[in-house]
Enzyme design. Structure first.
Site, mmCIF file in Angstrom:
data_model
loop_
_atom_site.group_PDB
_atom_site.id
_atom_site.type_symbol
_atom_site.label_atom_id
_atom_site.label_comp_id
_atom_site.label_asym_id
_atom_site.label_seq_id
_atom_site.Cartn_x
_atom_site.Cartn_y
_atom_site.Cartn_z
ATOM 1 C CG ASP A 59 24.964 13.070 12.616
ATOM 2 O OD1 ASP A 59 26.018 13.042 13.002
ATOM 3 O OD2 ASP A 59 24.828 12.207 11.763
ATOM 4 C CD GLU A 82 26.687 11.813 16.770
ATOM 5 O OE1 GLU A 82 27.461 10.938 16.541
ATOM 6 O OE2 GLU A 82 25.326 11.797 17.101
ATOM 7 C CG ASP A 99 23.168 10.404 7.915
ATOM 8 O OD1 ASP A 99 24.697 10.671 8.611
ATOM 9 O OD2 ASP A 99 22.790 9.240 7.836
#
Length: 166
Positions: A7, A67, A140
């Site tokens: 992330d 992501e 995260d």
């Protein structure tokens, strides 16, 4: 197959490493890389690169799931996150690891079946799917682990593609 989930962020970059075989997960490791707010951006990016390189060398992932950057109203933040994504992609590319990208909606859909699931739903699914005692922290890190789970379930990995071609 060993999957590195990322992330991306320049203040906090979440990461998680999962083994996936026969529709079963094994949690290998997860954490986050942190940089200091007042530090110059080149130094922050170097910290992220060096941290990811250590993770890659230690855990030897086969593939990476990251992501995608979604539009952010704060352009300065979006640019910084984009730079962190670039550093993460570079670290993977240097080590021959293919990076697969998923939108937040795709990740939510893969974990919950609902593309607009909230943060708590996502965290509960990460905890449940991996049979963890606690949700990975910070958020995260949980998001990075979710990206790895999404990749395993998406059919985006090489093994699934090869089987589908047969």
């Amino acid at each position: 197959m060993r999957i590195l989930g990322i992330d991306p962020g320049y203040a906090i970059l979440g990461w998680g490493v999962l083994d996936y075989s026969g529709n079963h997960f094994k949690t290998v490791a997860y954490d986050s890389l942190l940089t200091e707010a007042g530090e110059p951006m080149p130094d922050r990016l170097e910290t992220l690169y060096n941290g990811l390189e250590k993770i890659i060398l230690e855990y030897q992932p086969d593939e990476c799931s990251m992501e995608e950057l979604f539009f952010n109203r704060n352009v300065t933040t979006a640019i910084g996150v984009g730079e962190a994504r670039g550093v993460a992609m570079l670290a993977c590319a240097v080590h021959g690891i293919t990076v697969y990208e998923y939108t937040p909606m795709q990740i939510k859909m893969a974990l919950t079946g609902y593309g607009k699931a909230d943060k708590k739903q996502m965290q509960l699914m990460v905890k449940t799917i991996l049979n963890l005692k606690e949700v990975p922290q910070p958020d995260d890190t949980a998001d990075a682990v979710a990206a790895a789970i999404c990749h395993a379930h998406s059919g985006g990995n090489r093994v699934s593609r090869l089987l589908n071609q047969m």
